[in-house]
Design an enzyme around this catalytic site. Structure first.
Site, PDB file in Angstrom:
ATOM      1  CE  LYS A  13      -2.347  -0.019   3.848  1.00  0.00           C
ATOM      2  NZ  LYS A  13      -1.676  -1.217   4.701  1.00  0.00           N
ATOM      3  NE  ARG A  88      -4.061  -0.681  10.735  1.00  0.00           N
ATOM      4  CZ  ARG A  88      -3.116  -0.044   9.827  1.00  0.00           C
ATOM      5  NH1 ARG A  88      -3.226   1.228   9.335  1.00  0.00           N
ATOM      6  NH2 ARG A  88      -2.094  -0.849   9.701  1.00  0.00           N
ATOM      7  NE  ARG A 127       7.214  -3.075   6.395  1.00  0.00           N
ATOM      8  CZ  ARG A 127       5.671  -2.999   6.409  1.00  0.00           C
ATOM      9  NH1 ARG A 127       5.134  -2.345   5.331  1.00  0.00           N
ATOM     10  NH2 ARG A 127       4.863  -3.209   7.298  1.00  0.00           N
ATOM     11  NE  ARG A 133       6.414  -0.194   9.997  1.00  0.00           N
ATOM     12  CZ  ARG A 133       5.288  -0.262   9.577  1.00  0.00           C
ATOM     13  NH1 ARG A 133       5.337   0.384   8.404  1.00  0.00           N
ATOM     14  NH2 ARG A 133       4.265  -0.520   9.906  1.00  0.00           N
ATOM     15  NE  ARG A 144       1.897  -4.122  11.813  1.00  0.00           N
ATOM     16  CZ  ARG A 144       2.930  -4.225  11.046  1.00  0.00           C
ATOM     17  NH1 ARG A 144       4.112  -4.901  11.874  1.00  0.00           N
ATOM     18  NH2 ARG A 144       3.162  -3.880  10.008  1.00  0.00           N
TER      19      ARG A 144
HETATM   20  P1  AMP Z   1       0.980   1.055   8.948  1.00  0.00           P
HETATM   21  O1  AMP Z   1       2.097   2.184   8.810  1.00  0.00           O
HETATM   22  O2  AMP Z   1      -0.579   1.659   8.290  1.00  0.00           O
HETATM   23  O3  AMP Z   1       1.114  -0.347   9.127  1.00  0.00           O
HETATM   24  O4  AMP Z   1       0.242   1.512  10.762  1.00  0.00           O
HETATM   25  C1  AMP Z   1       1.335   1.326  11.799  1.00  0.00           C
HETATM   26  C2  AMP Z   1       0.486   1.080  12.986  1.00  0.00           C
HETATM   27  O5  AMP Z   1       0.081   2.406  13.226  1.00  0.00           O
HETATM   28  C3  AMP Z   1      -0.515   0.239  13.007  1.00  0.00           C
HETATM   29  O6  AMP Z   1      -0.192  -1.163  13.435  1.00  0.00           O
HETATM   30  C4  AMP Z   1      -1.554   0.851  14.138  1.00  0.00           C
HETATM   31  O7  AMP Z   1      -0.788   0.575  15.417  1.00  0.00           O
HETATM   32  C5  AMP Z   1      -1.217   2.332  13.855  1.00  0.00           C
HETATM   33  N1  AMP Z   1      -2.403   2.957  13.091  1.00  0.00           N
HETATM   34  C6  AMP Z   1      -2.178   3.199  11.664  1.00  0.00           C
HETATM   35  N2  AMP Z   1      -3.458   3.488  11.240  1.00  0.00           N
HETATM   36  C7  AMP Z   1      -4.156   3.250  12.049  1.00  0.00           C
HETATM   37  C8  AMP Z   1      -5.576   3.337  12.101  1.00  0.00           C
HETATM   38  N3  AMP Z   1      -6.234   3.759  11.164  1.00  0.00           N
HETATM   39  N4  AMP Z   1      -6.258   2.921  13.102  1.00  0.00           N
HETATM   40  C9  AMP Z   1      -5.575   2.632  14.453  1.00  0.00           C
HETATM   41  N5  AMP Z   1      -4.335   2.450  14.349  1.00  0.00           N
HETATM   42  C10 AMP Z   1      -3.828   2.679  13.260  1.00  0.00           C
END
Ligand code: AMP
Length: 192
Positions: A13, A88, A127, A133, A144
């Site tokens: 994404k 999400r 990654r 990360r 996740r």
């Molecule tokens: P991502 O980079 O999109 O994988 O997001 C990394 C982390 O940020 C996720 O595992 C959540 O802990 C938090 N996060 C990102 N977007 C959301 C969302 N829409 N709702 C809740 N937590 C989020």
């Protein structure tokens, strides 16, 4: 063009959103990036989110809605935006729908990047090595992926029911997947 990009962790994404942003000339809004910036800045919100993110859990819907409202009010989204990582869960999808309805900027299209779970795990492991990360450790990755299946998969159905969903095969080269996304959104771009 107002676009929601959906896909499990590791589905590509973020990478595709970066390309789409340049192509469509609209901002790429990644809630993960916004949260990581808060953590890096050591803000109150960042301190609250840090542990939750490292565990692979979701940060609260209220915090996310506030962040999105704030981001959409910056005045650079007149030509649209690409949402990456939001919504999400179903509560976030409804809240977003209501917010965008209120400001007269409804979503045009949702694209789901479809990738097999085995490949997702492989990609995230790659990654983890490259980027380091904090949430790319095995336990957090498992969490996740299960949150994606339980809470985010219904969001895919939400957009399907609203007739806005395109499913794109997310396996292949970056160029292949990018071309597929452009093909998927072409009809909507013509209308808009
Ligand atoms: P991502 O980079 O999109 O994988 O997001 C990394 C982390 O940020 C996720 O595992 C959540 O802990 C938090 N996060 C990102 N977007 C959301 C969302 N829409 N709702 C809740 N937590 C989020």
């Amino acid at each position: 063009m107002r676009l929601v990009l959906l896909g499990a962790p590791g589905s590509g994404k973020g990478t595709q959103a970066t390309r789409l942003k340049d192509h469509l000339q609209v901002p790429h809004i990644s809630t993960g990036d916004l949260l990581r910036a808060e953590v890096a800045a050591g803000s109150k919100l960042g301190l609250e989110a840090k542990e939750i993110m490292a565990r692979g859990d979701l940060v609260s819907d209220a915090i996310l809605l506030g962040m999105i409202e704030d981001r959409l009010s910056r005045g650079d989204t007149g030509n649209g935006f690409i949402l990456d990582g939001y919504p999400r869960n179903l509560a976030q999808a409804s809240a977003l729908d209501a917010l965008l309805g209120r400001i007269g900027q409804p979503i045009d299209c949702a694209v789901q990047l479809d990738v097999d779970t085995e490949l997702l795990v492989e990609r995230i492991a790659g990654r983890a090595k490259a980027e380091g990360r904090a949430d790319d450790n095995p336990e957090s990755v498992r969490k996740r992926l299960s949150i994606y299946n339980e809470q985010t998969a219904p969001v895919v159905d939400f957009y399907r029911q609203h007739g806005m969903l395109s499913v794109v095969n997310g396996v292949g080269t970056l160029d292949d997947v990018f071309t597929r996304i452009l093909e998927a959104i072409a009809p909507v771009r013509e209308v808009g």
